[in-house]
Design a protein around this motif. Structure first.
Motif, mmCIF file in Angstrom:
data_model
loop_
_atom_site.group_PDB
_atom_site.id
_atom_site.type_symbol
_atom_site.label_atom_id
_atom_site.label_comp_id
_atom_site.label_asym_id
_atom_site.label_seq_id
_atom_site.Cartn_x
_atom_site.Cartn_y
_atom_site.Cartn_z
ATOM 1 N N ILE A 354 0.972 -1.135 0.019
ATOM 2 C CA ILE A 354 -0.169 0.037 -0.047
ATOM 3 C C ILE A 354 1.018 1.227 -0.036
ATOM 4 C CG2 ILE A 354 -0.116 -0.110 2.417
ATOM 5 C CD1 ILE A 354 -2.996 1.055 0.262
ATOM 6 N N TYR A 355 2.074 0.962 -0.121
ATOM 7 C CA TYR A 355 3.311 2.255 -0.055
ATOM 8 C C TYR A 355 2.713 3.220 -1.032
ATOM 9 C CZ TYR A 355 5.746 -0.461 -3.648
ATOM 10 O OH TYR A 355 5.788 -1.000 -4.555
ATOM 11 N N PRO A 356 3.208 4.681 -0.546
ATOM 12 C CA PRO A 356 2.835 5.670 -1.624
ATOM 13 C C PRO A 356 3.233 5.596 -2.768
ATOM 14 C CG PRO A 356 3.763 6.443 0.415
ATOM 15 C CD PRO A 356 4.187 4.877 0.356
ATOM 16 N N GLU A 357 4.444 5.013 -3.117
ATOM 17 C CA GLU A 357 4.909 5.077 -4.643
ATOM 18 C C GLU A 357 4.174 3.835 -5.404
ATOM 19 O OE1 GLU A 357 6.699 4.841 -2.066
ATOM 20 O OE2 GLU A 357 7.549 7.033 -1.771
ATOM 21 N N LEU A 358 3.366 3.011 -4.850
ATOM 22 C CA LEU A 358 2.832 2.050 -5.620
ATOM 23 C C LEU A 358 2.069 2.437 -6.893
ATOM 24 C CD1 LEU A 358 2.358 -0.998 -5.008
ATOM 25 C CD2 LEU A 358 0.041 -0.456 -4.161
ATOM 26 N N THR A 359 2.280 1.804 -8.024
ATOM 27 C CA THR A 359 1.577 2.194 -9.195
ATOM 28 C C THR A 359 0.191 1.771 -9.298
ATOM 29 O OG1 THR A 359 2.502 0.734 -10.553
ATOM 30 C CG2 THR A 359 3.582 2.525 -10.289
ATOM 31 N N ARG A 360 -0.679 2.358 -10.259
ATOM 32 C CA ARG A 360 -1.814 1.920 -10.569
ATOM 33 C C ARG A 360 -1.752 0.418 -11.081
ATOM 34 N NH1 ARG A 360 -6.793 4.306 -12.471
ATOM 35 N NH2 ARG A 360 -6.209 6.256 -11.750
ATOM 36 N N ARG A 361 -0.616 0.364 -12.085
ATOM 37 C CA ARG A 361 -0.452 -0.992 -12.808
ATOM 38 C C ARG A 361 -0.257 -1.989 -11.723
ATOM 39 N NH1 ARG A 361 4.246 -0.969 -16.187
ATOM 40 N NH2 ARG A 361 3.544 -3.160 -16.707
ATOM 41 N N GLN A 362 0.537 -1.627 -10.772
ATOM 42 C CA GLN A 362 1.053 -2.779 -9.876
ATOM 43 C C GLN A 362 -0.165 -3.220 -9.006
ATOM 44 O OE1 GLN A 362 4.133 -0.499 -7.964
ATOM 45 N NE2 GLN A 362 5.499 -2.072 -8.294
ATOM 46 N N GLN A 363 -1.134 -2.056 -8.865
ATOM 47 C CA GLN A 363 -2.300 -2.682 -7.889
ATOM 48 C C GLN A 363 -3.205 -3.426 -8.688
ATOM 49 O OE1 GLN A 363 -3.467 1.620 -6.321
ATOM 50 N NE2 GLN A 363 -3.867 0.081 -4.783
ATOM 51 N N ALA A 364 -3.491 -3.029 -10.173
ATOM 52 C CA ALA A 364 -4.360 -3.759 -10.910
ATOM 53 C C ALA A 364 -3.827 -5.243 -11.196
ATOM 54 C CB ALA A 364 -4.435 -3.158 -12.327
ATOM 55 N N PHE A 365 -2.418 -5.308 -11.163
ATOM 56 C CA PHE A 365 -1.758 -6.791 -11.046
ATOM 57 C C PHE A 365 -1.991 -7.634 -9.973
ATOM 58 C CE2 PHE A 365 2.294 -9.063 -10.588
ATOM 59 C CZ PHE A 365 1.979 -10.168 -11.788
ATOM 60 N N VAL A 366 -1.897 -6.850 -8.726
ATOM 61 C CA VAL A 366 -2.092 -7.702 -7.543
ATOM 62 C C VAL A 366 -3.526 -8.227 -7.382
ATOM 63 C CG1 VAL A 366 -2.617 -7.355 -4.924
ATOM 64 C CG2 VAL A 366 -0.434 -6.091 -6.034
ATOM 65 N N VAL A 367 -4.472 -7.188 -7.781
ATOM 66 C CA VAL A 367 -5.903 -7.503 -7.651
ATOM 67 C C VAL A 367 -6.498 -8.621 -8.788
ATOM 68 C CG1 VAL A 367 -8.422 -6.719 -8.111
ATOM 69 C CG2 VAL A 367 -6.762 -5.445 -6.757
ATOM 70 N N ASP A 368 -5.650 -8.496 -10.003
ATOM 71 C CA ASP A 368 -5.855 -9.652 -11.018
ATOM 72 C C ASP A 368 -5.429 -10.667 -10.728
ATOM 73 O OD1 ASP A 368 -7.397 -9.937 -13.739
ATOM 74 O OD2 ASP A 368 -5.364 -10.529 -14.084
#
Ligand code: PLP
Length: 373
Positions: A354-368
């Motif tokens: 959840i760190y501040p620099e986490l990107t939208r792409r990384q988050q989408a990858f985690v959820v996917d």
């Protein structure tokens, strides 16, 4: 794609120059423990946390220990605290010869269930330590009311919650005293160990200042039995540089939390109940949660964690074993089944990056990746 749980090197990159210049300044100052940088940090964090007094100390653990010593906790006293926290919360109680008395959590907020506290109070009870776990304040109102009725001190473990709000106050500024940790992974982290004790009580602050330096006043004349709880000037100076960015980082964490919620909803993982998201306990306060951790609840948690690891996604379990069931507390006589909400949480929770620099792409990858699992 790699998604680490936290990336401190990237985190420090934009302020690397300032951190180096600051370190140089401290090295050249010849002043390495306490002193003007510490006094300035104390003033700034007190203002940020909306309290009158702040005492910089060597770690969050020492802030808790110092708070209990300042409150006069002695062997044989009982202190009520959460069954579900980092070890330090209970460790400091036992180190003073007092007895940790555990109460279970509210399964939605992971914080102390205030309705369970009254039955834990005995004539030996001296204090309650609520923990603002993961960056969200415990429900303090009923807890403070009970503590006032029964004459108990309230010491907040705000190690994970700097800046989290509860009804206009901030974590660490709600009870008699509050304790912050500046462990490097915290939302405001030093580049080493450091912590802070917060209070609005002038006499409490004075005593804590004394105990921080072996109870000495003047030097080499010891009024009280204290210890060395001092904070380094270097850590204080580096923390002052980082503190200027704290609000921005917190906003980024909140944005990431909102984005996760959106991604999980779109992936259809919420309606089916496959994934439980963090619940915001005090929705009246938009600044209630600082998302030190982003905790989801899942079945088959360990399998999911291994699956994500293989995909390059780091996660963590905070915490796998409730405090009453830790080996070092076996003499307290607790057994599995005594703290059902904490024990179930220990089986089901998973911290996502959840760190501040986490990107939208990384988050989408985690959820996917979770959806694929
Ligand atoms: C809830 C809680 N309490 C206490 C501490 C102790 O802080 P520190 O590691 O700075 O000693 C921590 C941090 O690790 C924590 O998360």
């Amino acid at each position: 794609m790699k998604v680490p749980l936290l990336d401190l090197k990237t985190h420090h990159k934009p302020i690397r120059r300032q951190l180096l210049d600051t370190a140089k300044k401290v090295i050249d100052s010849g002043h390495y423990i306490l002193g003007p940088e510490v006094a300035a940090l104390e003033k700034e964090i007190a203002a940020y946390s909306r309290v009158k007094f702040a005492v910089g100390v060597s770690s969050g653990t020492d802030a808790l220990l110092l708070a209990l010593m300042t409150a006069g906790i002695k062997p044989g006293d009982e202190i009520i605290t959460s069954a579900f926290s980092f070890f330090a919360t209970a460790g400091v109680i036992a180190r003073l010869g007092a007895t940790p008395v555990f109460a279970d959590i509210d399964p939605r907020s992971y914080n102390l269930d205030a309705s369970l506290l009254a039955s834990a109070i005995t004539p030996k009870t001296k204090a309650i330590i609520p923990v603002h776990l993961y960056g969200q304040c415990a429900d303090m109102e009923p807890l403070l009311k009970l503590a006032a009725q029964r004459g108990l001190a309230v010491i907040e473990d705000a190690a994970q919650a700097i800046g989290a709000e509860y009804k206009g106050k901030r974590a660490g500024g709600i009870g008699l005293a509050g304790c912050l940790s500046f462990f490097p992974t915290k939302n405001l982290g030093a580049l080493g160990d450091a912590g802070m004790l917060l209070t609005n009580d002038a006499a409490f602050a004075r005593k804590a200042l004394l105990l921080r330096v072996h109870g000495a006043e003047p030097k080499y004349y010891h009024k009280l039995l204290g210890a060395n709880f001092r904070i380094d000037a270097l850590q204080a100076a580096l923390l002052r540089v980082k503190a200027r960015r704290l609000d921005r980082w917190t906003a980024q964490r909140r944005q990431n939390a909102a984005r996760y919620a959106d991604l999980f909803r779109r992936a259809g993982l919420l309606e089916s109940g496959v994934v439980g998201l963090p619940s915001v306990s005090h929705p009246q306060s938009t600044h209630g949660h600082i998302y030190h951790q982003y905790i989801i609840r899942v079945q088959r948690r360990d399998e999911l964690r291994a699956y994500l690891k293989k995909k390059g996604i780091d996660t963590e379990i905070y915490y796998p074993l409730p405090l009453p069931l830790q080996e070092c507390f076996k003499d307290l006589g607790y057994k599995p089944g005594d703290f059902p909400a904490s024990e179930q949480a220990a089986q089901e929770i998973l911290a996502l990056p959840i760190y501040p620099e986490l990107t939208r792409r990384q988050q989408a990858f985690v959820v996917d990746s979770i959806r694929q699992f």
